[in-house]
Design a protein around this motif. Structure first.
Motif, PDB file in Angstrom:
ATOM      1  N   ALA A  48       0.877  -1.225   0.068  1.00  0.00           N
ATOM      2  CA  ALA A  48       0.016  -0.057  -0.288  1.00  0.00           C
ATOM      3  C   ALA A  48       0.871   1.293   0.028  1.00  0.00           C
ATOM      4  O   ALA A  48       0.670   2.374  -0.723  1.00  0.00           O
ATOM      5  N   GLY A  49       2.046   1.204   0.749  1.00  0.00           N
ATOM      6  CA  GLY A  49       2.647   2.402   0.878  1.00  0.00           C
ATOM      7  C   GLY A  49       3.680   2.674  -0.511  1.00  0.00           C
ATOM      8  O   GLY A  49       3.589   3.895  -0.880  1.00  0.00           O
ATOM      9  N   SER A 102      -7.729   6.198  -2.679  1.00  0.00           N
ATOM     10  CA  SER A 102      -8.674   5.651  -1.890  1.00  0.00           C
ATOM     11  C   SER A 102      -9.035   4.603  -2.847  1.00  0.00           C
ATOM     12  O   SER A 102      -9.455   3.201  -2.069  1.00  0.00           O
ATOM     13  N   ARG A 103      -9.404   4.526  -4.049  1.00  0.00           N
ATOM     14  CA  ARG A 103     -10.053   3.676  -4.797  1.00  0.00           C
ATOM     15  C   ARG A 103      -9.015   2.436  -5.099  1.00  0.00           C
ATOM     16  O   ARG A 103      -9.353   1.336  -5.058  1.00  0.00           O
ATOM     17  N   LYS A 107      -9.478  -1.391  -3.764  1.00  0.00           N
ATOM     18  CA  LYS A 107      -9.150  -2.528  -4.948  1.00  0.00           C
ATOM     19  C   LYS A 107      -8.165  -3.549  -4.591  1.00  0.00           C
ATOM     20  O   LYS A 107      -8.654  -4.663  -4.242  1.00  0.00           O
ATOM     21  N   TRP A 108      -7.265  -3.090  -4.102  1.00  0.00           N
ATOM     22  CA  TRP A 108      -6.241  -4.000  -3.852  1.00  0.00           C
ATOM     23  C   TRP A 108      -6.271  -4.517  -2.260  1.00  0.00           C
ATOM     24  O   TRP A 108      -5.562  -5.706  -1.935  1.00  0.00           O
ATOM     25  N   MET A 109      -7.103  -3.967  -1.401  1.00  0.00           N
ATOM     26  CA  MET A 109      -7.233  -4.286  -0.317  1.00  0.00           C
ATOM     27  C   MET A 109      -7.954  -5.709  -0.255  1.00  0.00           C
ATOM     28  O   MET A 109      -7.646  -6.590   0.383  1.00  0.00           O
ATOM     29  N   THR A 111      -8.023  -8.023  -2.942  1.00  0.00           N
ATOM     30  CA  THR A 111      -7.262  -8.943  -3.620  1.00  0.00           C
ATOM     31  C   THR A 111      -5.769  -9.277  -3.111  1.00  0.00           C
ATOM     32  O   THR A 111      -5.389 -10.501  -3.301  1.00  0.00           O
ATOM     33  N   CYS A 112      -5.182  -8.213  -2.349  1.00  0.00           N
ATOM     34  CA  CYS A 112      -4.016  -8.684  -1.883  1.00  0.00           C
ATOM     35  C   CYS A 112      -3.881  -8.521  -0.420  1.00  0.00           C
ATOM     36  O   CYS A 112      -2.689  -8.833   0.154  1.00  0.00           O
ATOM     37  N   GLY A 113      -5.051  -8.563   0.413  1.00  0.00           N
ATOM     38  CA  GLY A 113      -5.334  -8.633   1.686  1.00  0.00           C
ATOM     39  C   GLY A 113      -4.670  -7.386   2.526  1.00  0.00           C
ATOM     40  O   GLY A 113      -4.054  -7.605   3.653  1.00  0.00           O
ATOM     41  N   TRP A 114      -4.693  -6.275   2.027  1.00  0.00           N
ATOM     42  CA  TRP A 114      -4.154  -5.046   2.685  1.00  0.00           C
ATOM     43  C   TRP A 114      -5.013  -4.610   3.914  1.00  0.00           C
ATOM     44  O   TRP A 114      -6.381  -5.204   3.868  1.00  0.00           O
ATOM     45  N   ILE A 115      -4.456  -4.294   4.833  1.00  0.00           N
ATOM     46  CA  ILE A 115      -5.417  -4.117   5.959  1.00  0.00           C
ATOM     47  C   ILE A 115      -6.611  -3.402   5.701  1.00  0.00           C
ATOM     48  O   ILE A 115      -6.725  -2.220   4.935  1.00  0.00           O
ATOM     49  N   ASP A 116      -7.651  -3.934   6.148  1.00  0.00           N
ATOM     50  CA  ASP A 116      -9.081  -3.504   6.181  1.00  0.00           C
ATOM     51  C   ASP A 116      -9.369  -2.159   6.645  1.00  0.00           C
ATOM     52  O   ASP A 116      -8.745  -1.919   8.014  1.00  0.00           O
TER      53      ASP A 116
END
Length: 175
Positions: A48-49, A102-103, A107-109, A111-116
Motif C-alpha cells: 500500500a505504501g 482510496s479507490r 481494490k487491492w485491499m 485482492t492482496c489482503g491489505w489492512i481493511d
C-alpha cells in the motif's frame, strides 16, 4: 441536530494556482498505520505504501507543471513538497490524489489482503504550508528526509515520546 463545523485549513483568500512550492501533509483516517512500518529508523513500506509512492510520482504525469520535489510516505501519513508551475489548484490536486489512492487501496485491499478499514482512507482535508523562502524550503526538505529517523518524536506516531517535533511552530518562525 447541529452539524459539526470543520475548520478550513486553507489560507483564506489565497490563490492556490500561484506558481510556487507547497508543503502538503495527508493523514490516514484515525492515524491508522496502513502503509508500512519503521524499524530502527528505517522506513519499510508495504504494498500500500509503494502504491502511494507511485501515485505521488504520477502527479507529474496527471498534472502538467506539477513536480513532486521531495516526499516521504510514512506508516500513517504523507509529506510532500509540490512545485506548481502552471495554473493547477493544489486543493484540486489533493482531492484527486486522495480519490485515486482510496479507490486503488480499496481494490487491492480485497485482492492482496491489505489492512481493511471501516472508515475513509484519508482524514478530511489535509495540511498545507506555502513555502515562502529558501530557509523554509531547506528546513522542510530536510524534515522530509529525516522523518523516518525521527518517527519516535512524530506527533502522528501514537507511541511517540513526550518530546515531539513541532514542525509547524518551527516553520512559523522561518516565515
Amino acid at each position: 441536530m447541529e452539524l459539526k463545523q470543520h475548520k478550513n485549513l486553507r489560507l483564506r483568500g489565497y490563490d492556490y494556482t500561484i506558481t510556487g512550492c507547497y508543503f502538503v501533509t495527508l493523514v490516514t483516517e484515525g492515524r491508522r498505520e496502513l502503509f508500512g512500518q519503521i524499524a530502527d529508523g528505517e522506513l519499510r513500506l508495504n504494498g500500500a505504501g509503494k502504491m502511494i509512492e507511485r501515485c505521488i510520482c504520477e502527479l507529474e504525469v496527471r498534472f502538467k507543471g506539477i513536480e513532486a520535489i521531495n516526499y516521504v510516505v510514512m506508516p500513517n501519513h504523507v509529506h510532500a513538497i509540490l512545485f506548481n508551475d502552471k495554473e493547477h489548484s493544489i486543493p484540486e490536486i489533493m482531492r484527486q490524489f486522495k480519490a485515486v489512492t482510496s479507490r486503488l487501496y480499496h481494490k487491492w485491499m480485497e485482492t492482496c489482503g491489505w489492512i481493511d478499514y471501516d472508515m475513509r482512507l484519508w482524514q478530511r482535508s489535509y495540511y498545507d504550508i506555502i513555502i515562502k523562502n529558501r530557509r523554509m524550503f531547506d528546513f522542510i526538505n530536510n524534515y522530509i528526509a529525516i522523518n523516518p529517523e525521527r518517527w519516535m518524536y512524530d506527533k502522528m506516531n501514537e507511541k511517540h515520546t513526550k518530546e515531539v517535533d513541532e514542525i509547524y511552530k518551527e516553520i512559523n518562525i522561518l516565515r
